[in-house]
Design an enzyme around this catalytic site. Structure first.
Site, PDB file in Angstrom:
ATOM      1  N   SER A  13       0.864  -1.188   0.000  1.00 26.80           N
ATOM      2  CA  SER A  13       0.000   0.000   0.000  1.00 26.80           C
ATOM      3  C   SER A  13       0.901   1.239   0.000  1.00 26.80           C
ATOM      4  O   SER A  13       2.126   1.126   0.026  1.00 26.80           O
ATOM      5  CB  SER A  13      -0.918  -0.022   1.219  1.00 26.80           C
ATOM      6  OG  SER A  13      -0.130  -0.086   2.386  1.00 26.80           O
ATOM      7  N   SER A  14       0.278   2.389  -0.029  1.00 23.73           N
ATOM      8  CA  SER A  14       0.987   3.678   0.008  1.00 23.73           C
ATOM      9  C   SER A  14       1.916   3.922  -1.180  1.00 23.73           C
ATOM     10  O   SER A  14       2.943   4.565  -1.047  1.00 23.73           O
ATOM     11  CB  SER A  14       1.815   3.843   1.301  1.00 23.73           C
ATOM     12  OG  SER A  14       1.009   3.654   2.411  1.00 23.73           O
ATOM     13  N   LEU A  15       1.551   3.391  -2.336  1.00 25.90           N
ATOM     14  CA  LEU A  15       2.380   3.643  -3.523  1.00 25.90           C
ATOM     15  C   LEU A  15       1.961   4.944  -4.216  1.00 25.90           C
ATOM     16  O   LEU A  15       2.581   5.370  -5.178  1.00 25.90           O
ATOM     17  CB  LEU A  15       2.251   2.495  -4.521  1.00 25.90           C
ATOM     18  CG  LEU A  15       3.001   1.212  -4.203  1.00 25.90           C
ATOM     19  CD1 LEU A  15       2.774   0.181  -5.299  1.00 25.90           C
ATOM     20  CD2 LEU A  15       4.490   1.484  -4.044  1.00 25.90           C
ATOM     21  N   ASP A 146      -6.669  -8.175  -0.848  1.00 25.30           N
ATOM     22  CA  ASP A 146      -7.325  -7.865   0.431  1.00 25.30           C
ATOM     23  C   ASP A 146      -8.725  -8.493   0.429  1.00 25.30           C
ATOM     24  O   ASP A 146      -9.451  -8.375  -0.563  1.00 25.30           O
ATOM     25  CB  ASP A 146      -7.527  -6.348   0.620  1.00 25.30           C
ATOM     26  CG  ASP A 146      -6.210  -5.587   0.697  1.00 25.30           C
ATOM     27  OD1 ASP A 146      -5.177  -6.232   0.898  1.00 25.30           O
ATOM     28  OD2 ASP A 146      -6.250  -4.346   0.555  1.00 25.30           O
ATOM     29  N   LYS A 186      13.902  -5.728  -8.945  1.00 24.65           N
ATOM     30  CA  LYS A 186      13.212  -7.017  -8.907  1.00 24.65           C
ATOM     31  C   LYS A 186      11.789  -6.901  -9.480  1.00 24.65           C
ATOM     32  O   LYS A 186      10.973  -6.094  -9.004  1.00 24.65           O
ATOM     33  CB  LYS A 186      13.142  -7.525  -7.462  1.00 24.65           C
ATOM     34  CG  LYS A 186      14.505  -7.957  -6.935  1.00 24.65           C
ATOM     35  CD  LYS A 186      14.976  -9.183  -7.691  1.00 24.65           C
ATOM     36  CE  LYS A 186      16.300  -9.701  -7.197  1.00 24.65           C
ATOM     37  NZ  LYS A 186      16.830 -10.734  -8.106  1.00 24.65           N
ATOM     38  N   GLN A 191       5.089  -9.361 -10.944  1.00 28.30           N
ATOM     39  CA  GLN A 191       4.550 -10.572 -11.587  1.00 28.30           C
ATOM     40  C   GLN A 191       3.497 -11.229 -10.699  1.00 28.30           C
ATOM     41  O   GLN A 191       2.431 -11.629 -11.158  1.00 28.30           O
ATOM     42  CB  GLN A 191       5.677 -11.578 -11.844  1.00 28.30           C
ATOM     43  CG  GLN A 191       6.718 -11.126 -12.845  1.00 28.30           C
ATOM     44  CD  GLN A 191       7.837 -12.151 -12.954  1.00 28.30           C
ATOM     45  OE1 GLN A 191       7.593 -13.362 -12.932  1.00 28.30           O
ATOM     46  NE2 GLN A 191       9.065 -11.692 -13.060  1.00 28.30           N
ATOM     47  N   CYS A 380     -10.897  26.972  11.484  1.00 27.28           N
ATOM     48  CA  CYS A 380     -11.958  26.236  12.181  1.00 27.28           C
ATOM     49  C   CYS A 380     -11.678  26.218  13.689  1.00 27.28           C
ATOM     50  O   CYS A 380     -11.867  27.223  14.354  1.00 27.28           O
ATOM     51  CB  CYS A 380     -12.117  24.853  11.572  1.00 27.28           C
ATOM     52  SG  CYS A 380     -13.749  24.162  11.884  1.00 27.28           S
ATOM     53  N   GLY A 382      -8.934  26.436  15.029  1.00 22.83           N
ATOM     54  CA  GLY A 382      -7.915  27.478  15.193  1.00 22.83           C
ATOM     55  C   GLY A 382      -8.546  28.850  15.361  1.00 22.83           C
ATOM     56  O   GLY A 382      -8.081  29.666  16.165  1.00 22.83           O
ATOM     57  N   HIS A 524     -12.985  25.697   5.999  1.00 22.51           N
ATOM     58  CA  HIS A 524     -11.710  25.070   5.620  1.00 22.51           C
ATOM     59  C   HIS A 524     -11.296  25.514   4.209  1.00 22.51           C
ATOM     60  O   HIS A 524     -11.548  24.790   3.239  1.00 22.51           O
ATOM     61  CB  HIS A 524     -11.849  23.544   5.672  1.00 22.51           C
ATOM     62  CG  HIS A 524     -11.956  23.026   7.065  1.00 22.51           C
ATOM     63  ND1 HIS A 524     -10.860  22.751   7.847  1.00 22.51           N
ATOM     64  CD2 HIS A 524     -13.040  22.771   7.839  1.00 22.51           C
ATOM     65  CE1 HIS A 524     -11.254  22.326   9.029  1.00 22.51           C
ATOM     66  NE2 HIS A 524     -12.581  22.335   9.057  1.00 22.51           N
ATOM     67  N   GLU A 526      -8.484  25.442   2.882  1.00 23.02           N
ATOM     68  CA  GLU A 526      -7.465  24.565   2.285  1.00 23.02           C
ATOM     69  C   GLU A 526      -8.066  23.550   1.324  1.00 23.02           C
ATOM     70  O   GLU A 526      -7.393  23.066   0.419  1.00 23.02           O
ATOM     71  CB  GLU A 526      -6.667  23.850   3.398  1.00 23.02           C
ATOM     72  CG  GLU A 526      -7.397  22.774   4.201  1.00 23.02           C
ATOM     73  CD  GLU A 526      -8.218  23.299   5.376  1.00 23.02           C
ATOM     74  OE1 GLU A 526      -8.534  24.519   5.385  1.00 23.02           O
ATOM     75  OE2 GLU A 526      -8.559  22.497   6.268  1.00 23.02           O
TER      76      GLU A 526
END
Ligand code: GLN
Length: 552
Positions: A13-15, A146, A186, A191, A380, A382, A524, A526
């Site tokens: 995971s996390s690729l 999974d 590798k 594969q 928020c 903050g 928010h 952002e």
């Protein structure tokens, strides 16, 4: 006709599957196509709204009020297409829909099974709004193999079978590790991952192979041979220094060409990558550095504030500076002088948050910024802490607090309090012509004030100048609100309520005018910032930080 790209992940995971999907969306747009991205998450939570940021990173909120996976943030930042409630689903939501239908008797006595009832529900989700765009990109969360993911893989397999030939393709993201001891890349994990995918009936059309360096030709040829994927569809995805290099880098390695070829599209439109080249150029040629302290609670996990981190970087791009953000645990200076921790920063940001833990530290940070004339941005929670600070130290309400703190205090009675609840639990408000009602002991999932709400800005205020507008709309995610009954008192002490809800009941923005930059927002911002369209508040905050960097 809408074409579908199903994006799956293998090996580990996390690729950066979400990022790859987002960058592919941007590349298809650069070729003149319209796109929409969707995320299918195998976990059993109905949505990530109730998950801790430690577990799952930031909860990304859409305009229409869905609490979704942070990958939807990547999608929006790369494509500029606003995500909707219908772009995010989890196993939990799918199962609850199926079970609701079962209770209503909609299955007419059938035995309810994963195939076809759950898979049908997933296919319905994928197909929703078909025809609206040229390409629908659907990312399946997790990794092939999974247990929770199986119904999703089965559903996309069926979906592709039911469409016209070449209307759906499968893009699989894998890892090609470099093993130092034998000095070799590798291919075996890739594969195996493809084998796993084949076992459930899916043959990948494009392999996107993550590695530290670009894959040599012979490694790509080997993967092609062993995985039965055309060699020009084995695309190298080497690491890049910033995520915004992904579109140009993927293009150079042939990702968009491979995808277009897999669909058999002819003639192939030429891409216009000028937007992404400009973004990369701004990052690479930054003319200085500003240091921003982010005083929060979930600081161990960068993903907990993903959009804030990105929005700050966008602000940096707007001002041609690199933003060095340092995450500081608010708890370390609760009730003590924060100077040793905050001195030397060019700006301070207190982001959203929940619960009493760390709140006094955030209040101290707001006080420090106000006193020392350091640019301050409260988002928020903050903003709520900045207002409590001003109420205590400017307006003389020594016991100013938030109802959120009392609610958490096991010794408190959670009933009426004698202290000044400058921030209170919002029990009723209007949205889209409907009255929303909440109880403090009510359900937790999906019950906050969520999604886009309008606000009116005070003409001539700093906020109105920054937005170049007096009517704005921003996304919200909170239960508590600054109490408008303290507005007059706080305004007498220099805290201007420069943004209010259209009915004048809910404070949206506060600011201090005799300060280089002190703004708190209940929403928010952002969530709406993009590299090619930095949010005006973040762009101006970093401008102020840049100014500050010249002073210190
Ligand atoms: N905990 C606060 C509230 O619910 C702030 C939430 C936030 O920062 N997103 O109002």
């Amino acid at each position: 006709m809408t074409r579908y790209v199903f994006i799956t992940g293998g090996v580990v995971s996390s690729l950066g599957k979400g990022l790859s999907a987002a960058a592919l969306g941007a590349l298809l747009q650069a070729r003149g196509y319209t796109v929409r991205l969707r995320k299918l998450d195998p976990y059993l939570n109905v949505d990530p709204g109730t998950m801790s940021p430690f577990e799952h990173g930031e909860v990304y909120v859409t305009d229409d009020g869905a609490e979704t996976d942070l990958d939807l943030g990547h999608y929006e930042r790369f494509t500029g297409v606003a995500a909707r409630q219908t772009d995010s689903i989890s196993s939990g939501k799918i199962y609850s829909r199926v079970l609701e239908k079962e209770r209503r008797g909609e299955y007419l006595g059938e035995t309810i099974q994963v195939i076809p009832h759950v898979t049908n529900e997933i296919k319905e989700f994928i197909a929703y709004g078909t025809g609206e765009v040229d390409f629908m990109l659907c990312e399946i969360g997790g990794t092939v193999g999974d247990i929770e993911g199986l119904p999703f893989f089965e559903a996309i397999r069926q979906f592709s079978q039911e469409r016209a030939p070449r209307q759906c393709i499968f893009l699989h993201l894998t890892l090609v590790p470099f093993i130092e001891s034998c000095n070799e890349l590798k291919t075996k994990p890739t594969q195996h991952s493809v084998k796993e995918l084949r076992a459930i009936g899916i043959s990948p059309d494009v392999l996107l192979c993550r590695s530290q360096e670009a894959l040599p030709e012979k490694v790509r040829e080997k993967i092609s041979l062993f995985c039965n994927v055309r060699s020009d569809a084995v695309v190298s995805a080497p690491d890049f220094s910033t995520v915004y290099e992904a579109p140009v880098s993927y293009h150079l390695h042939g990702l968009d060409s491979a995808v277009i070829a897999a669909f058999g599209i002819d003639p192939v439109p030429k891409p216009d990558l000028s937007r992404w080249k400009d973004v990369s150029e701004r990052i690479r040629n930054a003319e200085g550095t500003v240091r921003v302290a982010i005083v929060g609670k979930y600081t161990q996990l960068g993903d907990a504030y993903k959009s804030i981190e990105e929005a700050l970087a966008h602000g940096g791009m707007a001002n041609r500076v690199k933003v060095l953000a340092k995450w500081i645990q608010a708890e370390i200076f609760e009730n003590e002088d924060p100077s040793p921790h905050l001195e030397g920063f060019h700006a301070i940001l207190v982001p959203g948050g929940f619960g009493v833990r760390g709140s006094e530290g955030k209040i101290c940070a707001a006080r420090f910024a106000r006193h020392k004339q350091v640019p301050f941005f409260g988002i928020c929670f903050g903003m709520q802490m900045a207002v409590i600070e001003a109420a205590r130290n400017l307006a003389g309400l020594k016991d100013a607090c938030s109802e959120e703190f009392e609610f958490e205090n096991p010794d408190g009675d959670n009933g009426e309090s004698n202290s000044n609840r400058v921030v209170y639990h919002l029990k009723q408000w209007e949205h889209c012509g409907k009255t929303q009602k909440r109880r403090p002991d009510g359900e937790k999932g999906g019950t906050m004030r969520l999604g886009a709400y309008a606000a009116n800005l005070l003409p001539g205020s700093r906020a109105a100048q920054i937005y170049c507008a007096t009517d704005i709309s921003e996304r919200h995610r909170h239960r508590y609100e600054v109490d408008v009954k303290y507005k007059n008192l706080l305004e007498k002490h220099g805290i201007s309520f420069s943004g209010m809800s259209p009915d004048g009941k809910l404070p949206e923005i506060v600011e201090i005018s005799n300060h280089p930059w002190f703004i708190g927002v209940q929403f928010h911002p952002e969530l709406k910032s993009k590299p090619f369209e930095p949010h005006p508040l973040f762009a101006d905050f970093i401008r102020a930080a840049k100014e500050q960097s010249r002073l210190v």
